[in-house]
Write a protein that holds these residues in place. Structure first.
Motif, PDB file in Angstrom:
ATOM      1  N   GLN A  77       0.830  -1.205   0.000  1.00 42.71           N
ATOM      2  CA  GLN A  77       0.000   0.000   0.000  1.00 42.71           C
ATOM      3  C   GLN A  77       0.865   1.256   0.000  1.00 42.71           C
ATOM      4  OE1 GLN A  77      -3.340  -0.399  -0.520  1.00 42.71           O
ATOM      5  NE2 GLN A  77      -2.637  -2.521  -0.642  1.00 42.71           N
ATOM      6  N   ARG A  78       1.956   1.208   0.731  1.00 40.92           N
ATOM      7  CA  ARG A  78       2.892   2.345   0.749  1.00 40.92           C
ATOM      8  C   ARG A  78       3.491   2.560  -0.634  1.00 40.92           C
ATOM      9  NH1 ARG A  78       8.777   2.183   3.663  1.00 40.92           N
ATOM     10  NH2 ARG A  78       9.530   4.216   2.960  1.00 40.92           N
ATOM     11  N   LEU A  79       3.890   1.466  -1.266  1.00 31.30           N
ATOM     12  CA  LEU A  79       4.495   1.582  -2.594  1.00 31.30           C
ATOM     13  C   LEU A  79       3.485   2.117  -3.617  1.00 31.30           C
ATOM     14  CD1 LEU A  79       6.976  -0.928  -4.173  1.00 31.30           C
ATOM     15  CD2 LEU A  79       5.191   0.105  -5.560  1.00 31.30           C
ATOM     16  N   LEU A  80       2.239   1.667  -3.522  1.00 33.61           N
ATOM     17  CA  LEU A  80       1.206   2.152  -4.437  1.00 33.61           C
ATOM     18  C   LEU A  80       1.064   3.666  -4.335  1.00 33.61           C
ATOM     19  CD1 LEU A  80      -1.569  -0.546  -3.880  1.00 33.61           C
ATOM     20  CD2 LEU A  80      -0.201  -0.247  -5.940  1.00 33.61           C
ATOM     21  N   ALA A  81       1.068   4.174  -3.111  1.00 35.80           N
ATOM     22  CA  ALA A  81       0.918   5.612  -2.903  1.00 35.80           C
ATOM     23  C   ALA A  81       2.100   6.377  -3.489  1.00 35.80           C
ATOM     24  CB  ALA A  81       0.774   5.914  -1.410  1.00 35.80           C
ATOM     25  N   GLN A  82       3.299   5.854  -3.284  1.00 34.01           N
ATOM     26  CA  GLN A  82       4.487   6.522  -3.817  1.00 34.01           C
ATOM     27  C   GLN A  82       4.518   6.463  -5.344  1.00 34.01           C
ATOM     28  OE1 GLN A  82       6.230   8.254  -1.751  1.00 34.01           O
ATOM     29  NE2 GLN A  82       5.210   7.406   0.053  1.00 34.01           N
ATOM     30  N   ALA A  83       4.129   5.324  -5.891  1.00 35.39           N
ATOM     31  CA  ALA A  83       4.139   5.169  -7.353  1.00 35.39           C
ATOM     32  C   ALA A  83       3.123   6.096  -8.007  1.00 35.39           C
ATOM     33  CB  ALA A  83       3.849   3.716  -7.730  1.00 35.39           C
ATOM     34  N   ALA A  84       1.947   6.251  -7.374  1.00 34.82           N
ATOM     35  CA  ALA A  84       0.910   7.117  -7.930  1.00 34.82           C
ATOM     36  C   ALA A  84       1.353   8.570  -7.960  1.00 34.82           C
ATOM     37  CB  ALA A  84      -0.377   6.975  -7.123  1.00 34.82           C
ATOM     38  N   LYS A  85       2.281   8.941  -7.060  1.00 39.56           N
ATOM     39  CA  LYS A  85       2.813  10.309  -7.018  1.00 39.56           C
ATOM     40  C   LYS A  85       4.103  10.438  -7.827  1.00 39.56           C
ATOM     41  CE  LYS A  85       2.987  10.392  -2.522  1.00 39.56           C
ATOM     42  NZ  LYS A  85       3.160  10.844  -1.121  1.00 39.56           N
TER      43      LYS A  85
ATOM     44  N   GLU B 240     -12.874  -5.658 -21.452  1.00 38.76           N
ATOM     45  CA  GLU B 240     -12.931  -6.249 -20.106  1.00 38.76           C
ATOM     46  C   GLU B 240     -12.624  -5.231 -19.012  1.00 38.76           C
ATOM     47  OE1 GLU B 240      -8.507  -8.130 -19.570  1.00 38.76           O
ATOM     48  OE2 GLU B 240      -9.748  -8.959 -21.161  1.00 38.76           O
ATOM     49  N   ASN B 241     -12.022  -4.098 -19.394  1.00 36.94           N
ATOM     50  CA  ASN B 241     -11.635  -3.095 -18.396  1.00 36.94           C
ATOM     51  C   ASN B 241     -12.707  -2.017 -18.262  1.00 36.94           C
ATOM     52  OD1 ASN B 241      -9.131  -4.298 -17.788  1.00 36.94           O
ATOM     53  ND2 ASN B 241      -8.187  -3.355 -19.585  1.00 36.94           N
ATOM     54  N   ASN B 242     -13.065  -1.697 -17.022  1.00 33.19           N
ATOM     55  CA  ASN B 242     -14.097  -0.694 -16.776  1.00 33.19           C
ATOM     56  C   ASN B 242     -13.514   0.721 -16.833  1.00 33.19           C
ATOM     57  OD1 ASN B 242     -12.685  -0.429 -14.400  1.00 33.19           O
ATOM     58  ND2 ASN B 242     -14.332  -1.152 -13.063  1.00 33.19           N
ATOM     59  N   GLU B 243     -14.366   1.718 -16.589  1.00 31.78           N
ATOM     60  CA  GLU B 243     -13.940   3.106 -16.691  1.00 31.78           C
ATOM     61  C   GLU B 243     -12.876   3.461 -15.660  1.00 31.78           C
ATOM     62  OE1 GLU B 243     -14.536   5.425 -18.998  1.00 31.78           O
ATOM     63  OE2 GLU B 243     -15.517   3.790 -20.076  1.00 31.78           O
ATOM     64  N   ALA B 244     -13.000   2.918 -14.457  1.00 30.25           N
ATOM     65  CA  ALA B 244     -12.001   3.201 -13.421  1.00 30.25           C
ATOM     66  C   ALA B 244     -10.634   2.665 -13.825  1.00 30.25           C
ATOM     67  CB  ALA B 244     -12.440   2.576 -12.094  1.00 30.25           C
ATOM     68  N   THR B 245     -10.609   1.479 -14.414  1.00 27.96           N
ATOM     69  CA  THR B 245      -9.344   0.897 -14.867  1.00 27.96           C
ATOM     70  C   THR B 245      -8.740   1.741 -15.981  1.00 27.96           C
ATOM     71  OG1 THR B 245     -10.154  -1.310 -14.301  1.00 27.96           O
ATOM     72  CG2 THR B 245      -8.254  -1.191 -15.775  1.00 27.96           C
ATOM     73  N   ARG B 246      -9.554   2.166 -16.916  1.00 36.72           N
ATOM     74  CA  ARG B 246      -9.055   2.995 -18.018  1.00 36.72           C
ATOM     75  C   ARG B 246      -8.532   4.339 -17.511  1.00 36.72           C
ATOM     76  NH1 ARG B 246     -14.162   1.302 -20.742  1.00 36.72           N
ATOM     77  NH2 ARG B 246     -13.648  -0.553 -21.964  1.00 36.72           N
ATOM     78  N   ALA B 247      -9.257   4.915 -16.558  1.00 42.27           N
ATOM     79  CA  ALA B 247      -8.808   6.188 -15.987  1.00 42.27           C
ATOM     80  C   ALA B 247      -7.451   6.030 -15.306  1.00 42.27           C
ATOM     81  CB  ALA B 247      -9.842   6.701 -14.984  1.00 42.27           C
ATOM     82  N   ALA B 248      -7.279   4.915 -14.581  1.00 48.53           N
ATOM     83  CA  ALA B 248      -6.010   4.662 -13.898  1.00 48.53           C
ATOM     84  C   ALA B 248      -4.878   4.433 -14.903  1.00 48.53           C
ATOM     85  CB  ALA B 248      -6.149   3.461 -12.974  1.00 48.53           C
ATOM     86  N   LEU B 249      -5.167   3.703 -15.973  1.00 49.95           N
ATOM     87  CA  LEU B 249      -4.156   3.489 -17.010  1.00 49.95           C
ATOM     88  C   LEU B 249      -3.715   4.813 -17.619  1.00 49.95           C
ATOM     89  CD1 LEU B 249      -5.759   0.366 -18.687  1.00 49.95           C
ATOM     90  CD2 LEU B 249      -3.422   0.427 -17.788  1.00 49.95           C
ATOM     91  N   LYS B 250      -4.680   5.690 -17.902  1.00 49.12           N
ATOM     92  CA  LYS B 250      -4.351   7.005 -18.476  1.00 49.12           C
ATOM     93  C   LYS B 250      -3.488   7.814 -17.518  1.00 49.12           C
ATOM     94  CE  LYS B 250      -8.488   7.478 -21.375  1.00 49.12           C
ATOM     95  NZ  LYS B 250      -9.778   8.210 -21.555  1.00 49.12           N
ATOM     96  N   ARG B 251      -3.862   7.821 -16.255  1.00 51.74           N
ATOM     97  CA  ARG B 251      -3.092   8.582 -15.266  1.00 51.74           C
ATOM     98  C   ARG B 251      -1.678   8.041 -15.133  1.00 51.74           C
ATOM     99  NH1 ARG B 251      -6.631   9.418  -9.880  1.00 51.74           N
ATOM    100  NH2 ARG B 251      -4.532   9.920  -9.132  1.00 51.74           N
ATOM    101  N   ALA B 252      -1.532   6.720 -15.156  1.00 46.76           N
ATOM    102  CA  ALA B 252      -0.201   6.119 -15.051  1.00 46.76           C
ATOM    103  C   ALA B 252       0.657   6.492 -16.263  1.00 46.76           C
ATOM    104  CB  ALA B 252      -0.311   4.606 -14.916  1.00 46.76           C
TER     105      ALA B 252
ATOM    106  N   PHE C 293       4.385   9.446 -16.876  1.00 39.21           N
ATOM    107  CA  PHE C 293       5.667   9.272 -17.577  1.00 39.21           C
ATOM    108  C   PHE C 293       5.662   9.934 -18.949  1.00 39.21           C
ATOM    109  CE2 PHE C 293       4.895   5.501 -14.849  1.00 39.21           C
ATOM    110  CZ  PHE C 293       5.904   5.711 -13.929  1.00 39.21           C
ATOM    111  N   GLY C 294       4.618  10.732 -19.211  1.00 39.20           N
ATOM    112  CA  GLY C 294       4.534  11.414 -20.506  1.00 39.20           C
ATOM    113  C   GLY C 294       4.375  10.456 -21.661  1.00 39.20           C
ATOM    114  N   LEU C 295       3.621   9.372 -21.437  1.00 39.77           N
ATOM    115  CA  LEU C 295       3.525   8.307 -22.444  1.00 39.77           C
ATOM    116  C   LEU C 295       2.138   8.171 -23.037  1.00 39.77           C
ATOM    117  CD1 LEU C 295       5.584   5.637 -20.473  1.00 39.77           C
ATOM    118  CD2 LEU C 295       6.344   6.898 -22.486  1.00 39.77           C
ATOM    119  N   LEU C 296       1.205   9.059 -22.658  1.00 35.48           N
ATOM    120  CA  LEU C 296      -0.131   8.969 -23.205  1.00 35.48           C
ATOM    121  C   LEU C 296      -0.140   9.488 -24.639  1.00 35.48           C
ATOM    122  CD1 LEU C 296      -2.977   8.107 -22.222  1.00 35.48           C
ATOM    123  CD2 LEU C 296      -3.436  10.526 -21.817  1.00 35.48           C
ATOM    124  N   PRO C 297      -0.632   8.672 -25.601  1.00 38.33           N
ATOM    125  CA  PRO C 297      -0.599   9.097 -27.011  1.00 38.33           C
ATOM    126  C   PRO C 297      -1.540  10.272 -27.274  1.00 38.33           C
ATOM    127  CG  PRO C 297      -1.834   7.052 -26.755  1.00 38.33           C
ATOM    128  CD  PRO C 297      -1.206   7.342 -25.434  1.00 38.33           C
TER     129      PRO C 297
END
Length: 205
Positions: free
Chosen positions: A34-42, A185-197, A201-205
């Motif tokens: 959980q700690r790593l998730l928080a750091q990775a999201a930031k 198979e991926n819902n809106e929350a999953t897609r939103a998280a993928l976009k944010r991730a 890293f400046g990788l969103l097309p």
């Protein structure tokens, strides 16, 4: 108390102690994940690496019946190819019982539970897989799918970001994440998280 009863009582006590130790170790792993998730999201690389080091320092189970586990894992993979997720989960569960230290089995069992919509089981299993091998990108990606299915965008973002950070083949991982953006198979929350991730890293097309 006769000798037989004493032996049974001792065995029961030892089993309870072992279960308590395993639960305690899992709690430690869960907290660090959980700690790593928080750091990775930031996109906090320093905090992320510190959390990973803590995960890597956790005690790991001893290898057991490797050959049996590998054979059962293969059965599970064949079931996955047929989209027979109950059979896959059953095979992976038996494989894990044979060798609790097999990280591929642990991750596969988590994935099978995800496909069966057993989200809490999938989360538990993938956290366990990550505790065995914190740098395994596929486990982080699947954990992101679990949190996305739970509609937890923040944790899913952290998991997807960790999957990219720890990938041995970042371009391939990015392509996989981009494809997942449109996967039915991926819902809106999953897609939103993928976009944010990807945006981290400046990788969103």
């Amino acid at each position: 108390m006769n000798g037989t009863l004493k032996v049974l009582a001792l065995a029961a006590a030892l089993a309870i102690m072992a279960a308590t130790v395993r639960a305690s170790e899992y709690d430690l792993a869960f907290g660090q994940v959980q700690r790593l998730l928080a750091q990775a999201a930031k996109n906090d690389e320093t905090g992320l690496n510190a959390a990973r080091q803590q995960l890597e320092s956790l005690a790991k189970p001893a290898r057991r019946n490797v050959k049996e586990a590998r054979a059962l894992n293969q059965q599970g993979l064949e079931a996955l190819k047929q989209n027979d997720y109950p059979a896959a989960a059953a095979a992976f569960q038996k494989a894990q019982e044979a060798d609790p230290a097999d990280v591929e089995v642990a991750g596969n069992l988590g994935y099978a539970n995800l496909k069966l919509d057993r989200l809490r089981r999938a989360e538990h299993q993938l956290v366990y897989a990550i505790s065995l091998a914190p740098g395994r990108s596929s486990s982080w990606f699947n954990l992101g799918q679990v949190y996305g299915a739970m509609n937890d965008v923040e944790k899913a973002t952290g998991a997807f970001a960790a999957a990219y950070r720890f990938s041995q083949n970042p371009p391939k991982t990015v392509e996989f994440m981009r494809q997942a953006l449109t996967a039915p198979e991926n819902n809106e929350a999953t897609r939103a998280a993928l976009k944010r991730a990807l945006e981290l890293f400046g990788l969103l097309p």
